[in-house]
Design an enzyme around this catalytic site. Structure first.
Site, PDB file in Angstrom:
ATOM      1  N   CYS A   1       0.891   0.618  16.522  1.00  0.00           N
ATOM      2  CA  CYS A   1       1.665   1.724  17.082  1.00  0.00           C
ATOM      3  C   CYS A   1       1.082   3.086  16.731  1.00  0.00           C
ATOM      4  CB  CYS A   1       3.083   1.682  16.545  1.00  0.00           C
ATOM      5  SG  CYS A   1       3.910   0.135  16.808  1.00  0.00           S
TER       6      CYS A   1
ATOM      7  N   ARG B   1      -6.318   2.065  19.155  1.00  0.00           N
ATOM      8  CA  ARG B   1      -5.629   1.346  18.094  1.00  0.00           C
ATOM      9  C   ARG B   1      -4.974   0.056  18.592  1.00  0.00           C
ATOM     10  NH1 ARG B   1      -3.709   4.091  13.628  1.00  0.00           N
ATOM     11  NH2 ARG B   1      -1.775   2.925  13.842  1.00  0.00           N
TER      12      ARG B   1
ATOM     13  N   TRP C   1       3.046  -1.314  19.663  1.00  0.00           N
ATOM     14  CA  TRP C   1       2.438  -2.642  19.536  1.00  0.00           C
ATOM     15  C   TRP C   1       3.576  -3.554  19.103  1.00  0.00           C
ATOM     16  CZ3 TRP C   1       1.320  -6.247  15.574  1.00  0.00           C
ATOM     17  CH2 TRP C   1       0.321  -7.170  15.864  1.00  0.00           C
TER      18      TRP C   1
ATOM     19  N   ASN D   1       6.803   4.069  13.647  1.00  0.00           N
ATOM     20  CA  ASN D   1       5.763   3.085  13.330  1.00  0.00           C
ATOM     21  C   ASN D   1       6.222   2.328  12.102  1.00  0.00           C
ATOM     22  OD1 ASN D   1       4.173   4.114  15.305  1.00  0.00           O
ATOM     23  ND2 ASN D   1       2.534   4.826  13.956  1.00  0.00           N
ATOM     24  N   GLY D   2       5.935   1.034  12.043  1.00  0.00           N
ATOM     25  CA  GLY D   2       6.312   0.250  10.870  1.00  0.00           C
ATOM     26  C   GLY D   2       7.327  -0.811  11.234  1.00  0.00           C
TER      27      GLY D   2
ATOM     28  N   GLU E   1     -18.584 -13.123   9.336  1.00  0.00           N
ATOM     29  CA  GLU E   1     -18.425 -11.883  10.107  1.00  0.00           C
ATOM     30  C   GLU E   1     -18.882 -12.089  11.559  1.00  0.00           C
ATOM     31  OE1 GLU E   1     -16.826  -9.304   9.937  1.00  0.00           O
ATOM     32  OE2 GLU E   1     -17.801  -7.870  11.259  1.00  0.00           O
TER      33      GLU E   1
ATOM     34  N   LYS F   1     -16.478 -11.570  14.871  1.00  0.00           N
ATOM     35  CA  LYS F   1     -16.805 -10.668  15.989  1.00  0.00           C
ATOM     36  C   LYS F   1     -16.667 -11.407  17.311  1.00  0.00           C
ATOM     37  CE  LYS F   1     -16.554  -7.520  14.628  1.00  0.00           C
ATOM     38  NZ  LYS F   1     -16.334  -7.200  13.246  1.00  0.00           N
TER      39      LYS F   1
ATOM     40  N   GLU G   1     -12.992 -12.108  18.168  1.00  0.00           N
ATOM     41  CA  GLU G   1     -12.234 -10.899  18.463  1.00  0.00           C
ATOM     42  C   GLU G   1     -12.437 -10.387  19.870  1.00  0.00           C
ATOM     43  OE1 GLU G   1     -11.578  -7.573  15.216  1.00  0.00           O
ATOM     44  OE2 GLU G   1     -13.644  -8.228  15.262  1.00  0.00           O
TER      45      GLU G   1
ATOM     46  N   HIS H   1     -18.766 -32.534   5.232  1.00  0.00           N
ATOM     47  CA  HIS H   1     -17.519 -32.959   4.588  1.00  0.00           C
ATOM     48  C   HIS H   1     -16.352 -32.925   5.570  1.00  0.00           C
ATOM     49  CE1 HIS H   1     -19.432 -33.169   0.692  1.00  0.00           C
ATOM     50  NE2 HIS H   1     -20.066 -32.053   1.021  1.00  0.00           N
TER      51      HIS H   1
ATOM     52  N   LYS I   1      -6.512  -1.421  15.970  1.00  0.00           N
ATOM     53  CA  LYS I   1      -7.608  -0.905  15.150  1.00  0.00           C
ATOM     54  C   LYS I   1      -7.189  -0.769  13.698  1.00  0.00           C
ATOM     55  CE  LYS I   1     -11.650   0.761  14.237  1.00  0.00           C
ATOM     56  NZ  LYS I   1     -12.706  -0.262  14.068  1.00  0.00           N
TER      57      LYS I   1
END
Ligand code: M6R
Length: 613
Positions: free
Chosen positions: A2, A27, A74, A100-101, A488, A492, A495, A511, A608
């Site tokens: 948000c 974001r 969001w 926000n929150g 990483e 990527k 995402e 394994h 973001k």
């Protein structure tokens, strides 16, 4: 996640608010809305989807107001929809709020308010806030600014969870009230005007002078003045901070996407991050950290706490710190660390790595570490961010604004800074020979040029992407530091191209996960560690035997006939190889997403900066 924007001044605020929301689009969000004060009423426009949808609804000619608040949401409580979008009003349409929150006790508060006769139209946690403000305001039986302020303060005392709130009232045409707890809010000062935002980039083009609200701090904002209060409404003074920030670097500068631009900015970003600290023949300069030499030489252990990509950078840091400085180093996922029982003492250094400096879990981890008496160090890309204000000491990556949701240049700069910090600690603790440290400094210094060489070979990765983009699963394998790069690389790809992938230490595959390898499965092998080369090759051979097609990323001369493709990166010391080996993986993810026609910069469901836990 948000975003909040607010304006109070002499200009028509609608274009400013819409523009601010656009600046925050990176974001991640799923609906947007604005509320403007006009003729003693609150005009609200909000809609599901992009800010552009909202813009098409707003008739700027109808909205002349100079006081307003705006939000990108969001979704957490209640799906993305018109009714769940912010701003939210109380049942009598007297107060409007953006938030926000997360309000954790919203159900109890909602029941309480319903018993008091309030009605709700949304499924959000936020809607309790304007109603509570109304409830406390009417209790006071007076219509003054201080009654409004008192009502917001009383409301906050009932709220559990995290919030950054901006509130306006229909009977208060020249007032906005801002308050925050565990979610950032900044107030920019202009000429007879104030800009309010959850993140500086929303309003950077208007001002460089900011007030950063502290925990439970409240601001009463009028166009020509601002007053600050603590949770008990005790007034205090606050310093204005000037932020040097290159607003221009928040534009694409001719690149198709921010992510591509940011991948290409890496050589320069790393140079900026390390250049001022390295002087050959002299100790590495960390004079901006004021831990004493004694404190640093007597460290018993280090914790690196972070989320996502920042945590992956932390893993690389751990390897280098342990090898060069001989200090046991643990890497912890912040959302786990904050609820764990780590053994911390004054001989522990906890390093919190965060591009945004606003990640809720990382901030909570930092507070736990401080409570337990550890020394805390923030590594962030954002000057003045929450994490840097709360940590004992802070150092910065100078990557410049990172707009794409998928982190690239921040990651490599975080690793570069952790490498330098490891070299610095090693110098202090005299754990390596002076010549060895000098060689490593030189090697680090030369890395940006080597990274440029990799970028020039981008077409090779474009071709590979063209061959693999229709796959549904991929594997990334490596040993030692290469495994952390595999993590990483896999993140990527997930995402931005929504392609399922897994990263494993190469020796672990047999394994269990090797059961998933079948004819044609794509496996990316990362092989940069001389000492582990033959071991990793054997593991890759095991998957090739079972039908996998392997793409190798390496500094070594590998048998070409074994692999589907070998991508060579320039040679460097094995400690620093992640700074190079990640780049082809970033580019590969980027080109796969492009082949799939996806929105690279704003992948679905992601934000973001993750300001809720
Ligand atoms: O701002 P931070 O570095 O604290 O963010 C941590 C993660 O949310 C972030 O790295 C996330 O994993 C990125 N989207 C990765 O590309």
């Amino acid at each position: 996640m948000c975003g909040i924007v607010g304006y109070i001044g002499e200009k028509r605020c609608t274009p400013i608010l819409l523009h601010g929301l656009k600046n925050l689009e990176y974001r991640g969000y799923d609906s947007a809305g604005i509320a403007i004060l006009e003729n003693h009423s609150i005009q609200i426009q909000k809609e599901k989807g992009r800010v552009a949808n909202l813009e098409s609804l707003v008739n700027p000619l109808c909205l002349q107001g100079t006081v307003g608040i705006a939000h990108t949401r969001w979704a957490t409580h209640g799906k993305p929809s018109h009714v769940n979008s912010h701003p939210h009003l109380d049942s009598d349409s007297c107060f409007a709020v953006v938030h926000n929150g997360i309000i954790e006790n919203y159900k109890v508060l909602r029941e309480f308010l319903e018993e008091e006769g309030y009605t709700f139209s949304s499924k959000t946690d936020t809607e309790v806030i304007p109603n509570l403000i109304h409830y406390y305001y009417t209790l006071q039986k007076e219509t003054s600014i201080s009654a409004f302020l008192q009502a917001v303060s009383s409301t906050c005392q009932r709220l559990e969870g995290s919030y950054a709130i901006l509130a306006i009232g229909k009977d208060f045409p020249g007032i906005e009230i801002a308050v925050k707890k565990d979610s950032p809010l900044v107030i920019g000062k202009g000429n007879k005007e104030f800009y309010i935002a959850s993140d500086m980039p929303a309003i950077l083009e208007y001002t460089r002078d900011f007030y950063f609200l502290e925990e439970n701090e409240m601001a009463l904002i009028e166009k020509e003045r601002i007053a600050f209060f603590d949770a008990n409404l005790k007034k205090h003074e606050k310093l204005l901070t000037s932020i040097p920030f290159d607003a221009l670097s928040s534009t694409k500068r001719g690149y198709e996407d921010f992510m591509l631009k940011e991948i290409y900015e890496q050589p320069e970003a790393i140079r900026r991050t390390i250049a001022n600290r390295i002087q050959f023949g002299k100790p590495i300069d960390f004079s901006d950290i004021s831990f004493s030499k004694k404190e640093l030489t007597h460290l018993h252990q280090i914790y690196i706490v972070a989320c996502g990509t920042a945590m992956h950078a932390g893993f690389v840091g751990k390897q280098i710190i342990e090898k060069l400085c001989h200090i046991p180093t643990h890497v912890e996922i912040a959302s786990e660390f904050r609820y764990g029982s780590p053994f911390l003492s004054s001989h522990t250094l906890c390093i919190f790595v965060s591009q945004s400096g606003e990640t809720a879990d990382t901030i909570a981890g930092l507070r736990l570490a401080k409570e337990k008496g550890a020394k805390t160090l923030a590594i962030s890309n954002v000057i003045g961010s929450s994490i840097t204000r709360e940590a004992d000491q802070s150092i910065y990556t100078y990557a410049g604004p990172e707009i794409a949701v998928a982190s690239t240049k921040a990651y490599t700069c975080q690793i570069a800074l952790l490498c330098l910090f490891a070299l610095y600690l090693s110098e202090l603790r005299k754990t390596e020979k002076v010549e060895q440290i000098e060689d490593l400094k030189r090697e680090l210094f030369e890395l940006p040029e080597k990274l440029e060489e990799i970028l020039q070979k981008h077409e090779l990765l474009q071709n590979i992407a063209n061959q693999v983009y229709q796959e549904t699963d991929m594997f990334f394998l490596g040993r030692g530091i290469d495994y952390y790069v595999a993590l990483e690389g896999s993140l990527k790809l997930k995402e931005i191209s929504y392609l399922h992938s897994e990263a494993y230490p190469a020796g672990e595959l047999k394994h269990g996960p090797i059961a998933l390898i079948e004819e044609g499965t794509i496996v990316i092998g990362i092989l940069t560690q001389d000492a582990l080369l033959s071991k990793t090759i054997s593991n890759l051979q095991e998957v090739i035997t079972r039908g996998a097609k392997v793409i190798a990323i390496t500094m070594a001369e590998l048998p070409q006939d074994l692999f589907e493709f070998v991508f060579k990166i320039p040679t460097t010391n094995s400690y620093f190889s992640p700074l190079l080996s990640i780049v082809p993986l970033q580019l590969l993810s980027y080109y796969v997403a492009k082949e799939k026609n996806l929105d690279v910069d704003k992948p679905r469901n992601l934000a973001k900066s993750v300001t809720v836990e």
